[in-house]
Design a protein around this motif. Sequence first.
Motif, PDB file in Angstrom:
ATOM      1  N   THR A 131     -19.266  36.752   7.388  1.00 49.09           N
ATOM      2  CA  THR A 131     -19.794  35.529   8.003  1.00 49.09           C
ATOM      3  C   THR A 131     -18.648  34.939   8.832  1.00 49.09           C
ATOM      4  O   THR A 131     -17.511  35.433   8.742  1.00 49.09           O
ATOM      5  CB  THR A 131     -20.243  34.475   6.956  1.00 49.09           C
ATOM      6  OG1 THR A 131     -19.068  33.922   6.369  1.00 49.09           O
ATOM      7  CG2 THR A 131     -21.121  35.074   5.883  1.00 49.09           C
ATOM      8  N   SER A 132     -18.927  33.881   9.576  1.00 52.83           N
ATOM      9  CA  SER A 132     -17.824  33.326  10.366  1.00 52.83           C
ATOM     10  C   SER A 132     -16.758  32.704   9.463  1.00 52.83           C
ATOM     11  O   SER A 132     -15.609  32.565   9.859  1.00 52.83           O
ATOM     12  CB  SER A 132     -18.347  32.318  11.402  1.00 52.83           C
ATOM     13  OG  SER A 132     -19.254  31.434  10.812  1.00 52.83           O
ATOM     14  N   THR A 133     -17.126  32.350   8.230  1.00 57.05           N
ATOM     15  CA  THR A 133     -16.156  31.772   7.301  1.00 57.05           C
ATOM     16  C   THR A 133     -15.151  32.808   6.803  1.00 57.05           C
ATOM     17  O   THR A 133     -13.971  32.518   6.638  1.00 57.05           O
ATOM     18  CB  THR A 133     -16.906  31.126   6.106  1.00 57.05           C
ATOM     19  OG1 THR A 133     -17.664  30.040   6.621  1.00 57.05           O
ATOM     20  CG2 THR A 133     -15.971  30.624   5.025  1.00 57.05           C
TER      21      THR A 133
ATOM     22  N   ARG B 208     -20.827  38.896  20.586  1.00 58.52           N
ATOM     23  CA  ARG B 208     -19.675  39.246  21.436  1.00 58.52           C
ATOM     24  C   ARG B 208     -18.594  38.160  21.437  1.00 58.52           C
ATOM     25  O   ARG B 208     -17.407  38.458  21.487  1.00 58.52           O
ATOM     26  CB  ARG B 208     -20.134  39.543  22.865  1.00 58.52           C
ATOM     27  CG  ARG B 208     -20.889  38.412  23.528  1.00 58.52           C
ATOM     28  CD  ARG B 208     -21.278  38.733  24.955  1.00 58.52           C
ATOM     29  NE  ARG B 208     -22.092  37.670  25.493  1.00 58.52           N
ATOM     30  CZ  ARG B 208     -23.337  37.820  25.938  1.00 58.52           C
ATOM     31  NH1 ARG B 208     -23.899  39.013  25.917  1.00 58.52           N
ATOM     32  NH2 ARG B 208     -24.016  36.790  26.413  1.00 58.52           N
ATOM     33  N   ASN B 209     -19.017  36.897  21.346  1.00 62.73           N
ATOM     34  CA  ASN B 209     -18.012  35.826  21.381  1.00 62.73           C
ATOM     35  C   ASN B 209     -17.203  35.800  20.091  1.00 62.73           C
ATOM     36  O   ASN B 209     -15.973  35.713  20.119  1.00 62.73           O
ATOM     37  CB  ASN B 209     -18.688  34.465  21.606  1.00 62.73           C
ATOM     38  CG  ASN B 209     -19.415  34.422  22.939  1.00 62.73           C
ATOM     39  OD1 ASN B 209     -18.889  34.886  23.941  1.00 62.73           O
ATOM     40  ND2 ASN B 209     -20.633  33.908  22.940  1.00 62.73           N
ATOM     41  N   LEU B 210     -17.893  35.911  18.973  1.00 64.98           N
ATOM     42  CA  LEU B 210     -17.181  35.965  17.690  1.00 64.98           C
ATOM     43  C   LEU B 210     -16.308  37.221  17.636  1.00 64.98           C
ATOM     44  O   LEU B 210     -15.157  37.170  17.181  1.00 64.98           O
ATOM     45  CB  LEU B 210     -18.203  35.949  16.524  1.00 64.98           C
ATOM     46  CG  LEU B 210     -17.632  36.091  15.125  1.00 64.98           C
ATOM     47  CD1 LEU B 210     -16.669  34.958  14.790  1.00 64.98           C
ATOM     48  CD2 LEU B 210     -18.757  36.108  14.073  1.00 64.98           C
TER      49      LEU B 210
ATOM     50  N   ILE C  58     -17.224  46.080  20.487  1.00 63.50           N
ATOM     51  CA  ILE C  58     -18.115  44.942  20.205  1.00 63.50           C
ATOM     52  C   ILE C  58     -19.505  45.129  20.802  1.00 63.50           C
ATOM     53  O   ILE C  58     -19.637  45.459  21.987  1.00 63.50           O
ATOM     54  CB  ILE C  58     -17.456  43.641  20.724  1.00 63.50           C
ATOM     55  CG1 ILE C  58     -16.167  43.397  19.926  1.00 63.50           C
ATOM     56  CG2 ILE C  58     -18.389  42.445  20.594  1.00 63.50           C
ATOM     57  CD1 ILE C  58     -15.252  42.401  20.574  1.00 63.50           C
ATOM     58  N   TRP C  59     -20.491  44.916  19.975  1.00 61.17           N
ATOM     59  CA  TRP C  59     -21.897  44.910  20.440  1.00 61.17           C
ATOM     60  C   TRP C  59     -22.106  43.671  21.315  1.00 61.17           C
ATOM     61  O   TRP C  59     -21.556  42.598  21.027  1.00 61.17           O
ATOM     62  CB  TRP C  59     -22.827  44.880  19.227  1.00 61.17           C
ATOM     63  CG  TRP C  59     -24.280  44.816  19.601  1.00 61.17           C
ATOM     64  CD1 TRP C  59     -25.064  43.709  19.639  1.00 61.17           C
ATOM     65  CD2 TRP C  59     -25.113  45.910  19.977  1.00 61.17           C
ATOM     66  NE1 TRP C  59     -26.332  44.046  20.030  1.00 61.17           N
ATOM     67  CE2 TRP C  59     -26.397  45.392  20.244  1.00 61.17           C
ATOM     68  CE3 TRP C  59     -24.905  47.290  20.129  1.00 61.17           C
ATOM     69  CZ2 TRP C  59     -27.469  46.183  20.643  1.00 61.17           C
ATOM     70  CZ3 TRP C  59     -25.973  48.084  20.517  1.00 61.17           C
ATOM     71  CH2 TRP C  59     -27.237  47.531  20.769  1.00 61.17           C
TER      72      TRP C  59
ATOM     73  N   CYS D 161     -19.269  30.290  20.282  1.00 61.65           N
ATOM     74  CA  CYS D 161     -19.262  29.694  21.634  1.00 61.65           C
ATOM     75  C   CYS D 161     -18.522  30.616  22.601  1.00 61.65           C
ATOM     76  O   CYS D 161     -17.667  31.405  22.195  1.00 61.65           O
ATOM     77  CB  CYS D 161     -18.529  28.346  21.618  1.00 61.65           C
ATOM     78  SG  CYS D 161     -19.367  27.084  20.675  1.00 61.65           S
ATOM     79  N   GLN D 162     -18.808  30.424  23.895  1.00 62.53           N
ATOM     80  CA  GLN D 162     -18.147  31.257  24.897  1.00 62.53           C
ATOM     81  C   GLN D 162     -16.670  30.898  25.017  1.00 62.53           C
ATOM     82  O   GLN D 162     -16.243  29.806  24.662  1.00 62.53           O
ATOM     83  CB  GLN D 162     -18.841  31.064  26.238  1.00 62.53           C
ATOM     84  CG  GLN D 162     -20.274  31.542  26.182  1.00 62.53           C
ATOM     85  CD  GLN D 162     -20.803  31.904  27.553  1.00 62.53           C
ATOM     86  OE1 GLN D 162     -20.195  32.686  28.274  1.00 62.53           O
ATOM     87  NE2 GLN D 162     -21.918  31.335  27.924  1.00 62.53           N
TER      88      GLN D 162
END
Length: 311
Positions: free
Chosen positions: A129-131, A152-154, A168-169, A202-203
Motif C-alpha cells: 500500500t502507499s503506507t 505510474r506516479n507512485l 512501471i505499469w 499525484c503527478q
Amino acid sequence: MKDDQLLINKIKKLRKEKNAVILAHYYQEPEIQDIADFVGDSLDLSRKSSTTDADIIVFAGVNFMAETAKILSPQKKVLIPDLNAGCSLAESCPTDEFRKFRDKYPDHIVVSYINTTAEIKALTDITCTSTNAVKIIESIPENQKIIFAPDRNLGNYLNSITGRDMVIWNGACHVHEEFSLEKILKIKNTYPDAKLIAHPECQKPIQIAADFIGSTSALLRYTERDGGMEYIVATESGILHQMKKRNPEKLFIPAPPIDSTCGCSDCKFMKLHNLQKIYDSLKEEKFEVNITPEIREKALIPIQKMLELSS
Ligand code: 13P
Ligand code: SF4
C-alpha cells in the motif's frame, strides 16, 4: 438531519443483532466515517478485516478493498453497499494485458499496489500500500528486478526514494492525476503559509511542489505533528473530515482539480455509498463479495507477504 439520526440508530441496532462491523476508508462521507466501527487507510482496513471476529463485514470502500477483506477472511460474509464502487486505478490494469506485460520480463518479480483486482493480485509476488511501499521494496534484494503496478506516479516516486529502477505499469487514478498546480499556487498566494501535502499518486509537478508526501494515514499524522496551521491537501477530500476532527484549530483546503464545476476532489467511486445503502446492505445482506477459490488461493500469498513485512 432527523432522518439521518433514525437511520443511524437502525444501522447500530442491526449491526449489533447481526454481529456485523462497518469498516470505512478515510475517503468516505463524514457521516459514514462517524458511524463506522473502524476508519482507516487501505493497510489498516486489510489488517482489521483479518482480525475482526464479526460474522459480517460491511465494507464502505471500493471493490478491491472489499475483495482483499474476503481474500483474508473467506469464512466471513463481506458486503459492499454499492456494487459500482470500483477504482479507476485498478481498472487501468486489465488482467490479460498485464499478464502479457509481466511475461515480457521473466526475471522480474511483481510488486503490486493494493489498488488492483483479485486477478492482478493472483499474478503478483508481493502486494503493498502507499503506507508500506518503501519498506516492502527495500526488503527485496537490490539485484532482484521488479515490475511495479499499476500506478505510474507512485511507481516513479518509489524509484526516486529507493534508488531502484522498477519497470512501471502505466496506470493512474482519476482523482490524484487531476490536481491543478496552477490553482494550488493561486491558493498559496492567498494563504502563503499553507503547506501543500500530497499523496504519492499525484503527478510529479505536484510532488515537487509539496512540503510533504505521504499515504492517507501519513498525511493525517503529519497534520497532527506538524507545527503549521494551514494545509492544502492533495488527495481525496474525504480525509479532510479526520484532519479537521483531529486538528479543529487548523485550516484545511482541498487541492482543486484542473477541471471541475464543483471545485472538489471526490473519488466518484468512494462517494457512491451513503447511510441508506449501508442500512440496506446490512438488512438484505447485499451485495456479497465472492472470489473463486483458485484466485483467492493465489491472491492470498502476496497479501500475506505484505502483512508479514509490514507488521
Ligand atoms: P491509501 O492506501 O492511502 O488508503 O490509499 C488508497 C487509495 O485508494 C488512494 O487513492
Ligand atoms: Fe481508486 Fe483513485 Fe478512488 Fe483511490 S481515489 S479508490 S485510487 S479511483
